[in-house]
Design a protein around this motif. Structure first.
Motif, mmCIF file in Angstrom:
data_model
loop_
_atom_site.group_PDB
_atom_site.id
_atom_site.type_symbol
_atom_site.label_atom_id
_atom_site.label_comp_id
_atom_site.label_asym_id
_atom_site.label_seq_id
_atom_site.Cartn_x
_atom_site.Cartn_y
_atom_site.Cartn_z
ATOM 1 N N GLY A 270 5.625 2.007 17.121
ATOM 2 C CA GLY A 270 4.456 1.299 17.651
ATOM 3 C C GLY A 270 3.213 1.413 16.782
ATOM 4 N N SER A 271 3.277 2.244 15.732
ATOM 5 C CA SER A 271 2.087 2.390 14.880
ATOM 6 C C SER A 271 2.008 1.247 13.867
ATOM 7 N N ALA A 272 0.789 0.937 13.446
ATOM 8 C CA ALA A 272 0.579 -0.155 12.485
ATOM 9 C C ALA A 272 0.969 0.318 11.090
ATOM 10 N N ILE A 273 1.543 -0.599 10.293
ATOM 11 C CA ILE A 273 1.864 -0.293 8.895
ATOM 12 C C ILE A 273 0.878 -1.075 8.020
ATOM 13 N N PRO A 274 0.287 -0.428 7.017
ATOM 14 C CA PRO A 274 -0.614 -1.176 6.135
ATOM 15 C C PRO A 274 0.184 -2.176 5.297
ATOM 16 N N TRP A 275 -0.364 -3.372 5.132
ATOM 17 C CA TRP A 275 0.360 -4.391 4.353
ATOM 18 C C TRP A 275 0.546 -3.963 2.907
ATOM 19 N N GLU B 77 0.814 -1.209 0.000
ATOM 20 C CA GLU B 77 0.000 0.000 0.000
ATOM 21 C C GLU B 77 0.852 1.264 0.000
ATOM 22 N N ARG B 78 1.991 1.224 0.659
ATOM 23 C CA ARG B 78 2.829 2.425 0.769
ATOM 24 C C ARG B 78 3.764 2.607 -0.429
ATOM 25 N N THR B 79 3.753 1.676 -1.379
ATOM 26 C CA THR B 79 4.717 1.741 -2.480
ATOM 27 C C THR B 79 4.238 2.697 -3.571
ATOM 28 N N VAL B 80 5.024 3.789 -3.753
ATOM 29 C CA VAL B 80 4.679 4.764 -4.795
ATOM 30 C C VAL B 80 5.844 4.996 -5.754
ATOM 31 N N THR B 81 6.999 4.327 -5.497
ATOM 32 C CA THR B 81 8.109 4.402 -6.454
ATOM 33 C C THR B 81 8.608 2.974 -6.677
#
Ligand SMILES: NC(=O)c1ccc[n+]([C@@H]2O[C@H](COP(=O)([O-])OP(=O)(O)OC[C@H]3O[C@@H](n4cnc5c(N)ncnc54)[C@H](OP(=O)(O)O)[C@@H]3O)[C@@H](O)[C@H]2O)c1
Length: 222
Positions: free
Chosen positions: A217-222, A136-140
């Motif tokens: 400690g925050s969640a990362i979206p897969w 989800e966090r991949t933009v490059t």
């Protein structure tokens, strides 16, 4: 009795600092290094050190007998490499195999050997992944091989949690850290990253089982 941690990949960087901090905090620390010289250096810093090349199946297969009789509270799989191969250049099988063997195969082979040594109900198995493995966090497309390997190891973590429901299995992002891998311009000092990771691993609850978590400690979206 002192808590016992196994750190896979402790010759330098985040693994070395985790070993140092756990030892300083009174834990019994078992650590591995790839090279014999690094194992010798680790032997003077931790309770026990031995050689392990996570990219070499023969080396990883020795884990079970190396750890025979141990009961562990925590295993942290830190060993990993990066490859900044640009997406536009066709990737060679050699480069693909090298990063996948180190970052994925090594974890897959080590897990079934160390999981039975962890205390049921309380044991934690943490894999140092990366936010670069987040779909989800991949933009490059930079460092695509590394991204692919960390996305794959995240699936290893989810699968391991399903396989070992009595344990807490997590994928952790250590932050962007000033190590050989992170470079001198990175945001976090290695001692701060290791301190954050220790605090996080020490405070894991049942709700964290199988989760992908940032060092803060925050969640990362897969
Ligand atoms: N630094 C960052 O900003 C950052 C960000 C996100 C995720 N991470 C992850 O955090 C972990 C540690 O990174 P780092 O920054 O500490 O990197 P580093 O300073 O480059 O250290 C890498 C560690 O992994 C070990 N390693 C590599 N290949 C190995 C193998 N085949 N067998 C056994 N050990 C092996 C190295 O051992 P040798 O000394 O023998 O090579 C070294 O101890 C990695 O999984 C990395 O992907 C780092």
């Amino acid at each position: 009795m002192a808590k016992k941690v196994l750190i896979l990949g402790a010759s330098r960087g985040i693994g070395r600092e985790l070993a140092r901090q756990y030892k300083q905090a009174g834990w019994h620390v078992i650590a591995t290094g790839r090279l014999v010289a690094d194992v010798h250096a680790l032997q003077s810093e931790v309770d026990r050190a031995f050689a392990l090349d996570v990219a070499d199946p023969a080396s990883v297969s020795s884990l079970a007998w190396q750890l025979d009789g141990e009961t562990l509270d925590l295993v942290v799989h830190v060993a990993g490499i990066i490859d900044r191969h640009p997406f536009s250049d066709p990737v060679t099988q050699e480069r693909f195999d090298r990063i996948m063997h180190t970052n994925v195969l090594g974890v897959l082979q080590a897990m079934p050997q160390v999981a039975p040594l962890l205390k049921p109900g309380a044991g934690v198995l943490a894999v140092i992944s990366s936010i670069m493995g987040s779909l989800e966090r991949t933009v490059t497309a930079d460092s695509v091989l590394y991204r692919v390997s960390k996305a794959a190891v995240n699936m290893v973590v989810r699968s391991a949690q399903a396989q070992y429901p009595d344990l807490t299995v997590v994928a952790l992002h250590p932050g962007w850290v000033r190590t050989d891998m992170g470079g001198s311009g990175a945001a976090l000092d290695v001692s701060d990253s290791a301190a954050h990771l220790r605090r996080l691993m020490g405070g894991l609850k049942p709700s964290h089982k199988g989760q992908y978590i940032n060092h803060d400690g925050s969640a990362i979206p897969w």
